[in-house]
Design a protein around this motif. Structure first.
Motif, short mmCIF file in Angstrom:
data_model
loop_
_atom_site.label_atom_id
_atom_site.label_comp_id
_atom_site.label_asym_id
_atom_site.label_seq_id
_atom_site.Cartn_x
_atom_site.Cartn_y
_atom_site.Cartn_z
N GLU A 168 8.54 9.23 8.30
CA GLU A 168 9.32 8.61 7.22
C GLU A 168 9.81 7.22 7.62
OE1 GLU A 168 9.78 11.73 8.40
OE2 GLU A 168 9.17 12.93 6.67
N THR A 169 10.31 7.09 8.84
CA THR A 169 10.79 5.80 9.33
C THR A 169 9.64 4.81 9.45
OG1 THR A 169 12.62 6.86 10.49
CG2 THR A 169 12.02 4.64 11.21
N THR A 170 8.50 5.28 9.95
CA THR A 170 7.31 4.42 10.06
C THR A 170 6.93 3.88 8.69
OG1 THR A 170 6.50 5.63 12.00
CG2 THR A 170 4.89 4.33 10.77
N VAL A 171 6.94 4.74 7.67
CA VAL A 171 6.59 4.32 6.32
C VAL A 171 7.60 3.30 5.79
CG1 VAL A 171 6.31 5.10 3.92
CG2 VAL A 171 5.27 6.40 5.78
N GLN A 172 8.89 3.52 6.06
CA GLN A 172 9.92 2.57 5.62
C GLN A 172 9.72 1.20 6.28
OE1 GLN A 172 13.55 4.60 6.57
NE2 GLN A 172 13.50 5.89 4.74
N VAL A 173 9.45 1.21 7.57
CA VAL A 173 9.21 -0.04 8.31
C VAL A 173 7.98 -0.74 7.73
CG1 VAL A 173 8.50 -0.98 10.55
CG2 VAL A 173 10.35 0.70 10.43
N LEU A 174 6.93 0.03 7.48
CA LEU A 174 5.71 -0.55 6.92
C LEU A 174 5.95 -1.16 5.55
CD1 LEU A 174 2.79 1.84 7.85
CD2 LEU A 174 3.12 -0.54 8.48
N GLU A 175 6.69 -0.45 4.71
CA GLU A 175 6.99 -0.99 3.38
C GLU A 175 7.61 -2.38 3.50
OE1 GLU A 175 8.44 1.45 -0.26
OE2 GLU A 175 9.24 2.39 1.55
N LYS A 176 8.60 -2.51 4.40
CA LYS A 176 9.30 -3.78 4.58
C LYS A 176 8.38 -4.87 5.13
CE LYS A 176 13.93 -1.91 5.10
NZ LYS A 176 14.45 -0.85 5.92
N GLN A 177 7.44 -4.47 6.01
CA GLN A 177 6.57 -5.46 6.63
C GLN A 177 5.35 -5.79 5.79
OE1 GLN A 177 5.70 -4.87 10.76
NE2 GLN A 177 7.81 -4.39 11.28
N VAL A 178 4.86 -4.82 5.03
CA VAL A 178 3.63 -5.03 4.25
C VAL A 178 3.91 -5.74 2.93
CG1 VAL A 178 1.81 -3.82 2.98
CG2 VAL A 178 2.34 -3.14 5.32
N LEU A 179 5.02 -5.41 2.28
CA LEU A 179 5.30 -6.00 0.97
C LEU A 179 5.24 -7.53 0.96
CD1 LEU A 179 7.97 -3.55 -0.50
CD2 LEU A 179 5.61 -3.88 -1.27
N PRO A 180 5.82 -8.23 1.96
CA PRO A 180 5.73 -9.69 1.94
C PRO A 180 4.28 -10.21 2.05
CG PRO A 180 7.45 -8.99 3.44
CD PRO A 180 6.70 -7.76 3.03
N CYS A 181 3.39 -9.43 2.65
CA CYS A 181 2.00 -9.84 2.81
C CYS A 181 1.19 -9.67 1.52
CB CYS A 181 1.32 -9.02 3.91
SG CYS A 181 2.07 -9.20 5.54
#
Length: 181
Positions: free
Chosen positions: A164-177
């Motif tokens: 769950e934490t990995t997915v949250q981190v990814l959401e924050k990092q992927v969305l700007p890309c």
């Protein structure tokens, strides 16, 4: 967000590509696709059978072909690639030019802890190895593959982190890309 966005998860077997990929796809309202499952569907054989009957070179060609076949697939995708996929036939450059590559980073020792006996039986490159041989293989393979994995636009260390934490981190990092797509 364009509906043609492609997010490619790369990393070693056991790094969480399929599990994280399914959750990330759900959160971003994109389709999830497992590249190995697509190869199995296209070839009519399991990954182990492809390796056994046709060899690793044939598998890598089928993998590259399956990856490129995604271009014609409409809509956005989160794709879990095979562990070796980025390392052959220019696949990592292809991923980087057609989408966002995300490296789910994990150490060889952590990977060893994650594998079940069943996973070791069905993964051709991990079969018939003692724990010591397996750790040596994972360490050596990771050292070779990281030169490709580290080219990813996003890198997330998954060791000791919940899915769950990995997915949250990814959401924050992927969305700007995603603005690129």
């Amino acid at each position: 967000m364009s509906n043609a966005v492609r997010i490619f998860l790369v990393g070693m077997p056991g790094s969480g590509k399929s599990t994280v990929g399914k959750m990330l796809a759900q959160k971003l309202e994109l389709e999830f696709l497992d590249l190995d499952a697509l190869i199995i569907e296209q070839e009519g054989l399991s990954i182990a059978e492809i390796f056994e009957r046709r060899g690793q070179d044939y598998f890598r060609e089928a993998e590259a072909s399956a990856l490129r076949s995604l271009e014609s697939k409409p809509g956005g995708l989160v794709v879990a690639t095979g562990g070796g996929a980025p390392c052959f036939l220019g696949n990592m450059d292809y991923l980087l030019s057609t989408g966002i590559a995300v490296y789910l980073k994990v150490s060889a020792r952590e990977l060893l802890k994650r594998f079940t006996d069943e996973e070791l039986r069905v993964r051709p490159l991990l079969q018939n190895k003692s724990e010591t041989e397996l750790l040596a293989y994972l360490t050596e393979t990771l050292a070779h593959r990281e030169q490709f994995y580290k080219k990813a636009q996003v890198v997330v260390d998954t060791a000791g982190v919940s899915i769950e934490t990995t997915v949250q981190v990814l959401e924050k990092q992927v969305l700007p890309c995603l603005h690129r797509f």
